[in-house]
Write an enzyme that holds these catalytic residues in place. Structure first.
Site, PDB file in Angstrom:
ATOM      1  N   ARG A  80       0.838  -1.202   0.000  1.00  0.00           N
ATOM      2  CA  ARG A  80       0.000   0.000   0.000  1.00  0.00           C
ATOM      3  C   ARG A  80       0.873   1.254   0.000  1.00  0.00           C
ATOM      4  NH1 ARG A  80      -4.443   0.435   4.550  1.00  0.00           N
ATOM      5  NH2 ARG A  80      -2.614   0.886   5.815  1.00  0.00           N
ATOM      6  N   LYS A 182      -2.581   6.601   1.262  1.00  0.00           N
ATOM      7  CA  LYS A 182      -2.418   6.995   2.668  1.00  0.00           C
ATOM      8  C   LYS A 182      -1.461   8.177   2.724  1.00  0.00           C
ATOM      9  CE  LYS A 182      -2.131   4.705   7.152  1.00  0.00           C
ATOM     10  NZ  LYS A 182      -3.364   5.308   7.687  1.00  0.00           N
ATOM     11  N   GLU A 218     -16.210   6.306   5.174  1.00  0.00           N
ATOM     12  CA  GLU A 218     -15.172   6.038   6.166  1.00  0.00           C
ATOM     13  C   GLU A 218     -15.643   6.464   7.550  1.00  0.00           C
ATOM     14  OE1 GLU A 218     -11.899   4.909   5.819  1.00  0.00           O
ATOM     15  OE2 GLU A 218     -10.998   5.868   4.079  1.00  0.00           O
TER      16      GLU A 218
HETATM   17  N1  PLP Z   1      -9.175   4.465   6.755  1.00  0.00           N
HETATM   18  C1  PLP Z   1      -8.330   5.451   7.103  1.00  0.00           C
HETATM   19  C2  PLP Z   1      -8.621   6.830   6.654  1.00  0.00           C
HETATM   20  C3  PLP Z   1      -7.190   5.144   7.868  1.00  0.00           C
HETATM   21  O1  PLP Z   1      -6.341   6.103   8.241  1.00  0.00           O
HETATM   22  C4  PLP Z   1      -6.939   3.814   8.262  1.00  0.00           C
HETATM   23  C5  PLP Z   1      -5.742   3.469   9.017  1.00  0.00           C
HETATM   24  O2  PLP Z   1      -4.769   3.001   8.518  1.00  0.00           O
HETATM   25  C6  PLP Z   1      -7.857   2.832   7.867  1.00  0.00           C
HETATM   26  C7  PLP Z   1      -8.953   3.190   7.127  1.00  0.00           C
HETATM   27  C8  PLP Z   1      -7.642   1.411   8.248  1.00  0.00           C
HETATM   28  O3  PLP Z   1      -6.636   0.799   7.470  1.00  0.00           O
HETATM   29  P1  PLP Z   1      -5.794  -0.393   8.049  1.00  0.00           P
HETATM   30  O4  PLP Z   1      -6.761  -1.447   8.441  1.00  0.00           O
HETATM   31  O5  PLP Z   1      -4.951  -0.828   6.910  1.00  0.00           O
HETATM   32  O6  PLP Z   1      -5.026   0.127   9.189  1.00  0.00           O
HETATM   33  C1  COI Z   2      -3.808   3.427  11.449  1.00  0.00           C
HETATM   34  O1  COI Z   2      -4.776   2.783  11.831  1.00  0.00           O
HETATM   35  O2  COI Z   2      -2.688   2.919  11.317  1.00  0.00           O
HETATM   36  C2  COI Z   2      -3.927   4.830  11.110  1.00  0.00           C
HETATM   37  O3  COI Z   2      -3.176   5.273  10.310  1.00  0.00           O
HETATM   38  C3  COI Z   2      -4.948   5.608  11.767  1.00  0.00           C
HETATM   39  C4  COI Z   2      -4.525   6.950  12.293  1.00  0.00           C
HETATM   40  C5  COI Z   2      -3.752   6.902  13.564  1.00  0.00           C
HETATM   41  C6  COI Z   2      -4.014   7.899  11.298  1.00  0.00           C
END
Ligand code: PLP
Ligand code: COI
Length: 339
Positions: A80, A182, A218
């Protein structure tokens, strides 16, 4: 192990001794090294500072019952990060370098990996930033890849207790924008809506799809999921949400371990009654049950404002059981850090 009140940790920064840093210059990465200084010295013209040319990741290290340390799907974070990098014209971080940075950071700060059973974990933050002399809107000439870590507890104050959210009138991303990457700009855009939600005593806001404002996208810094009475696990599909590694893991576990029907599709804000339970999922959020959602003048409660629903609980137990090494993981999901 260092002396920290592990069970009182929230989601805030605690300095750990070491971080991994690598530099990209003249078209190539160096091999990277561990350093102690947690202050970066970068050029005032760095595109990361002016034009937001940066991206980051979030993943966790989990202490197992036998004292070993697990990483959950770090290869997915590497992939990612490279998709985010491509979107902002930054160089790829080779998976080998990304994993080296993550493993070395955990190993070097092993004393800060919280004990098994405390509920806390070591959060890792890989970061890729465009640096070097620049003033025009161009990609940077040099880049830094950094991985630092900090021990954390619950992201939303409730942990596994439900909290409430409010639908925002702002958009965090545009339909063909950078929502799926991200990148820091998405989070900068979410600061004001998040603060306004918190001022009204909500944990965070829910963003609707930026095109029609009719469908949930989201939940702050996490993805949304809903459970129906027909044993379905449903989560939004949209090009402007962040493809959550936790969400994809839950889609797999709901189907293959809990025997649920899973579906990525529309979650209309006008049809919350279809869900018996709802939650936010992400690395930081883990699985955070949603008690209720405020939408305009209406407040909709899902399972309960105070108790976690049974399906959400089972998903939480399965996911965290795998992460902490108590339940067998699907192939390739866990990497062990050898101290
Ligand atoms: N959506 C957003 C905007 C986020 O910042 C995160 C955190 O990483 C997620 C979703 C969840 O992604 P992940 O499960 O890969 O941490
Ligand atoms: C995560 O879940 O890793 C995120 O990036 C969420 C947040 C702390 C920005």
């Amino acid at each position: 192990m260092v002396d920290i009140k592990w069970d009182e940790l929230g989601f805030s920064y605690i300095k750990t001794p070491y971080r991994f840093i690598a530099h990209w210059k003249n078209g190539a990465w160096d091999e990277g090294e561990l350093i102690e200084d947690n202050i970066l010295h970068i050029h005032e013209g760095s595109p990361a500072l002016h034009y937001g040319q940066q991206c980051f990741e979030g993943l966790k290290a989990y202490r197992r019952k036998d004292g070993q340390i697990n990483l959950f799907r770090p290869d997915q974070n590497s992939q990612r990060m490279n998709r985010s990098a491509r979107r902002l014209l930054m160089p790829m971080v080779p998976e080998e370098l990304f994993l080296k940075g993550v493993h070395e950071t955990v190993k070097a700060n092993e004393a800060y990996v919280p004990p098994y059973g405390s509920g806390a974990t070591l959060y890792l933050r890989p970061l890729l930033i465009g640096v070097g002399e620049n003033i025009g809107v161009h990609p940077a000439s040099e880049y830094i890849f950094l991985v630092f870590c900090t021990p954390v507890g619950a992201y939303f104050k409730g942990g596994l207790a439900p909290t409430n959210f409010i639908v925002s009138e702002y958009d965090r991303a545009a339909p063909q924008g950078t929502g799926a990457a991200k990148v820091g700009g998405n989070y900068a855009a979410s600061l004001l809506p998040g603060a306004e939600a918190q001022e009204r005593n909500f944990s965070d806001c829910i963003y609707l799809d930026p095109e029609t404002h009719t469908k949930i996208e989201e939940v702050g810094s996490a993805n949304f999921f809903g459970i129906t009475a027909a044993n379905e696990f449903i989560t939004p599909k949209s090009p402007s949400i962040l493809p959550s590694i936790t969400k994809f893991s839950l889609l797999y576990l709901a189907e293959n371990r809990l025997g649920m029907k899973v579906l990525e599709g529309d979650c209309p804000i006008a049809d919350l009654n279809r869900f018996t339970e709802a939650g936010a999922c992400g690395t930081a959020a883990v699985i955070s049950p949603i008690g209720g959602i405020q939408y305009g003048d209406t407040f909709h409660v899902f399972y309960s404002e105070t108790e976690v629903g049974p399906v959400t609980h089972r998903l939480y137990d399965e996911l965290t059981g795998i992460q902490f090494g108590d339940i067998a993981a699907p192939p390739g999901w866990i990497q062990t850090v050898t101290p």
